[in-house]
Write a protein that holds these residues in place. Structure first.
Motif, mmCIF file in Angstrom:
data_model
loop_
_atom_site.group_PDB
_atom_site.id
_atom_site.type_symbol
_atom_site.label_atom_id
_atom_site.label_comp_id
_atom_site.label_asym_id
_atom_site.label_seq_id
_atom_site.Cartn_x
_atom_site.Cartn_y
_atom_site.Cartn_z
ATOM 1 N N MET A 9 -108.762 65.819 -76.925
ATOM 2 C CA MET A 9 -108.046 64.921 -77.814
ATOM 3 C C MET A 9 -108.427 65.199 -79.260
ATOM 4 O O MET A 9 -109.613 65.226 -79.602
ATOM 5 C CB MET A 9 -108.370 63.461 -77.447
ATOM 6 C CG MET A 9 -107.628 62.443 -78.284
ATOM 7 S SD MET A 9 -107.854 60.757 -77.680
ATOM 8 C CE MET A 9 -107.013 60.824 -76.108
ATOM 9 N N GLY A 10 -107.443 65.398 -80.121
ATOM 10 C CA GLY A 10 -107.706 65.599 -81.536
ATOM 11 C C GLY A 10 -107.689 64.276 -82.276
ATOM 12 O O GLY A 10 -106.945 63.360 -81.922
ATOM 13 N N THR A 11 -108.507 64.170 -83.327
ATOM 14 C CA THR A 11 -108.548 62.949 -84.130
ATOM 15 C C THR A 11 -109.088 63.275 -85.519
ATOM 16 O O THR A 11 -109.698 64.328 -85.723
ATOM 17 C CB THR A 11 -109.425 61.870 -83.464
ATOM 18 O OG1 THR A 11 -109.367 60.676 -84.237
ATOM 19 C CG2 THR A 11 -110.864 62.328 -83.363
ATOM 20 N N SER A 12 -108.852 62.386 -86.464
ATOM 21 C CA SER A 12 -109.445 62.580 -87.788
ATOM 22 C C SER A 12 -110.931 62.237 -87.726
ATOM 23 O O SER A 12 -111.779 63.003 -88.158
ATOM 24 C CB SER A 12 -108.732 61.709 -88.816
ATOM 25 O OG SER A 12 -108.747 60.352 -88.425
ATOM 26 N N ALA A 13 -111.240 61.060 -87.187
ATOM 27 C CA ALA A 13 -112.621 60.632 -86.963
ATOM 28 C C ALA A 13 -112.606 59.725 -85.749
ATOM 29 O O ALA A 13 -111.778 58.805 -85.684
ATOM 30 C CB ALA A 13 -113.181 59.905 -88.184
ATOM 31 N N PRO A 14 -113.471 59.936 -84.764
ATOM 32 C CA PRO A 14 -113.424 59.124 -83.544
ATOM 33 C C PRO A 14 -113.607 57.641 -83.845
ATOM 34 O O PRO A 14 -114.485 57.248 -84.603
ATOM 35 C CB PRO A 14 -114.598 59.649 -82.721
ATOM 36 C CG PRO A 14 -114.919 60.993 -83.288
ATOM 37 C CD PRO A 14 -114.559 60.925 -84.743
ATOM 38 N N PHE A 15 -112.753 56.824 -83.247
ATOM 39 C CA PHE A 15 -112.964 55.386 -83.286
ATOM 40 C C PHE A 15 -112.276 54.732 -82.089
ATOM 41 O O PHE A 15 -112.921 54.366 -81.121
ATOM 42 C CB PHE A 15 -112.468 54.752 -84.589
ATOM 43 C CG PHE A 15 -112.945 53.327 -84.711
ATOM 44 C CD1 PHE A 15 -114.179 53.059 -85.263
ATOM 45 C CD2 PHE A 15 -112.198 52.266 -84.214
ATOM 46 C CE1 PHE A 15 -114.665 51.761 -85.327
ATOM 47 C CE2 PHE A 15 -112.659 50.966 -84.275
ATOM 48 C CZ PHE A 15 -113.903 50.716 -84.836
ATOM 49 N N PHE A 16 -110.948 54.584 -82.166
ATOM 50 C CA PHE A 16 -110.252 53.933 -81.061
ATOM 51 C C PHE A 16 -110.275 54.776 -79.788
ATOM 52 O O PHE A 16 -110.316 54.233 -78.678
ATOM 53 C CB PHE A 16 -108.804 53.630 -81.457
ATOM 54 C CG PHE A 16 -108.679 52.517 -82.452
ATOM 55 C CD1 PHE A 16 -108.915 51.206 -82.077
ATOM 56 C CD2 PHE A 16 -108.354 52.784 -83.766
ATOM 57 C CE1 PHE A 16 -108.819 50.172 -82.994
ATOM 58 C CE2 PHE A 16 -108.255 51.758 -84.693
ATOM 59 C CZ PHE A 16 -108.485 50.451 -84.307
ATOM 60 N N GLU A 17 -110.248 56.098 -79.951
ATOM 61 C CA GLU A 17 -110.187 56.982 -78.779
ATOM 62 C C GLU A 17 -111.360 56.759 -77.820
ATOM 63 O O GLU A 17 -111.152 56.601 -76.605
ATOM 64 C CB GLU A 17 -110.120 58.446 -79.227
ATOM 65 C CG GLU A 17 -108.967 58.763 -80.163
ATOM 66 C CD GLU A 17 -109.303 58.522 -81.633
ATOM 67 O OE1 GLU A 17 -108.463 58.867 -82.483
ATOM 68 O OE2 GLU A 17 -110.409 58.017 -81.907
ATOM 69 N N PRO A 18 -112.616 56.721 -78.298
ATOM 70 C CA PRO A 18 -113.733 56.475 -77.375
ATOM 71 C C PRO A 18 -113.700 55.087 -76.740
ATOM 72 O O PRO A 18 -114.046 54.934 -75.560
ATOM 73 C CB PRO A 18 -114.973 56.631 -78.273
ATOM 74 C CG PRO A 18 -114.522 57.463 -79.417
ATOM 75 C CD PRO A 18 -113.098 57.069 -79.645
ATOM 76 N N LEU A 19 -113.299 54.074 -77.500
ATOM 77 C CA LEU A 19 -113.221 52.722 -76.946
ATOM 78 C C LEU A 19 -112.208 52.675 -75.801
ATOM 79 O O LEU A 19 -112.453 52.075 -74.742
ATOM 80 C CB LEU A 19 -112.812 51.730 -78.030
ATOM 81 C CG LEU A 19 -113.748 51.577 -79.238
ATOM 82 C CD1 LEU A 19 -113.140 50.614 -80.252
ATOM 83 C CD2 LEU A 19 -115.115 51.095 -78.812
ATOM 84 N N ILE A 20 -111.068 53.316 -76.013
ATOM 85 C CA ILE A 20 -110.022 53.327 -74.987
ATOM 86 C C ILE A 20 -110.460 54.161 -73.788
ATOM 87 O O ILE A 20 -110.214 53.789 -72.629
ATOM 88 C CB ILE A 20 -108.701 53.846 -75.582
ATOM 89 C CG1 ILE A 20 -108.191 52.839 -76.634
ATOM 90 C CG2 ILE A 20 -107.647 54.075 -74.512
ATOM 91 C CD1 ILE A 20 -107.016 53.323 -77.457
ATOM 92 N N ALA A 21 -111.137 55.283 -74.047
ATOM 93 C CA ALA A 21 -111.647 56.106 -72.948
ATOM 94 C C ALA A 21 -112.618 55.319 -72.078
ATOM 95 O O ALA A 21 -112.592 55.405 -70.841
ATOM 96 C CB ALA A 21 -112.327 57.357 -73.501
ATOM 97 N N GLU A 22 -113.487 54.542 -72.711
ATOM 98 C CA GLU A 22 -114.437 53.712 -71.959
ATOM 99 C C GLU A 22 -113.700 52.675 -71.116
ATOM 100 O O GLU A 22 -114.044 52.438 -69.960
ATOM 101 C CB GLU A 22 -115.397 53.017 -72.921
ATOM 102 C CG GLU A 22 -116.437 53.920 -73.536
ATOM 103 C CD GLU A 22 -117.515 54.327 -72.541
ATOM 104 O OE1 GLU A 22 -117.925 53.492 -71.706
ATOM 105 O OE2 GLU A 22 -117.950 55.493 -72.600
#
Length: 332
Positions: free
Chosen positions: A154-167
């Motif tokens: 997954m590409g992102t500018s800076a991780p934030f919502f992506e890890p929360l949603i993955a969890e």
């Protein structure tokens, strides 16, 4: 005696003030703001979304308060540090703040963050923020469960919502590549270099031929109709991550002022923002910026309720969240 008469007079004045109607307090605040200058701290560079929203809101703050405005661009932590030490007079505000970054800078005790986010005086929120996880349509994934057990870049500018949603959704095979702009991520998906990213409704509209939304942080019938929220899709035992993801996006673009601002001035500013949210010219300006607005103005009281779960986080939850956001999923 003179002392007794003075005491009775003070008591009578206090009783009168206690029973003054809200309109009288508002008139007092109105008189205070007339002809004053409100400094609008923008936690972003000129041209960024937060800057454009702040500049669009400023003329209406002038219209409904009688004050003029002065825009100051700052980096995120600098804006909050300035606000934390500003005079508690209601003449310094953030109209469009990046709530997630601002609060986590304080929560995670990031270097240079010399403020306590809980002390700021909340004013409300006008825009709606809803972040979707979108995937390459060629992959054939249709539901959040389709990514469970899959290796996904997954590409992102800076991780934030992506890890929360993955969890929340049990996407243990997800790995994040940070430092990619929105256009770079869309191109990366087209080239097959990444399979997923996070996006707002405007980007999905631009690249609808390649992007498939799977899950969204908060309900957005105008931008992501029919797409489940992360709270709805969270796997058993991971529900708190879904609640956190939703709460963070509900403080995106929030408005607030200095700690300790008198209640009547804070209410007057809140009422000015509420009027702005319903102003037809402002609504048209937001449409041009492709910024979706909340169906109803989010009041200061509602914001306090939204942020309560964040304010009540224990040390172990904070450390767990910090590890997930900053380390766990970042591709080495």
């Amino acid at each position: 005696s003179r002392r007794l008469r003075r005491g009775l007079a003070l008591a009578a004045s206090a009783a009168l003030l206690a029973h003054l109607p809200v309109t009288a307090l508002a008139q007092s605040a109105e008189a205070f703001y007339k002809g004053k200058t409100i400094t609008v701290l923008v936690p972003a560079n000129p041209g960024a979304t937060f800057d454009l929203i702040s500049r669009a809101m400023a003329p209406y703050l002038e219209k409904y308060t009688g004050a003029s405005t002065q825009i100051q661009n700052n980096r995120v932590i600098e804006a909050q540090n300035k606000l934390a030490t500003s005079r508690p007079d209601g003449l310094t505000v953030v109209l469009s703040g990046h709530g997630p970054k601002e609060i986590t800078a304080s929560l995670f005790k990031q270097p240079g963050a010399n403020f306590d986010w809980k002390t700021f005086t909340l004013l409300g929120r006008i825009p709606l923020s809803s972040t979707a996880i979108v995937v390459d349509k060629k992959m054939g994934w249709k539901t959040p469960a389709d990514l469970a057990g899959k290796k996904v870049v997954m590409g992102t500018s800076a991780p934030f919502f992506e890890p929360l949603i993955a969890e929340a959704l049990g996407w243990d095979g997800m790995r994040i590549i940070p430092g990619m702009s929105g256009s770079e991520r869309a191109l990366g998906i087209r080239r097959g270099e990444i399979q997923a990213t996070s996006a707002g409704a405007a980007q999905v509209e631009r690249d609808t031929d390649v992007l498939q939304p799977l899950v969204v942080t908060t309900r957005d019938d105008s931008g992501f109709k029919g797409i489940p929220t992360v709270e709805q899709a969270a796997v058993k035992g991971k529900e708190k991550w879904g609640r956190w993801a939703a709460a963070w996006d509900q403080v995106m673009y929030w408005s607030y002022t200095s700690p300790g601002v008198p209640a009547d001035r804070a209410k007057f500013l809140e009422q000015a923002l509420a009027k702005t949210s319903k102003d037809p010219d402002f609504i048209a300006a937001m449409a041009k910026l492709k910024v979706h607005l909340s169906p109803e103005f989010v009041t200061a009281e509602q914001l306090r309720a939204i942020t309560k779960g964040i304010a009540d986080l224990g040390e172990s939850d904070i450390k767990e969240m910090e590890f997930a956001i900053e380390q766990k999923y970042v591709k080495q």
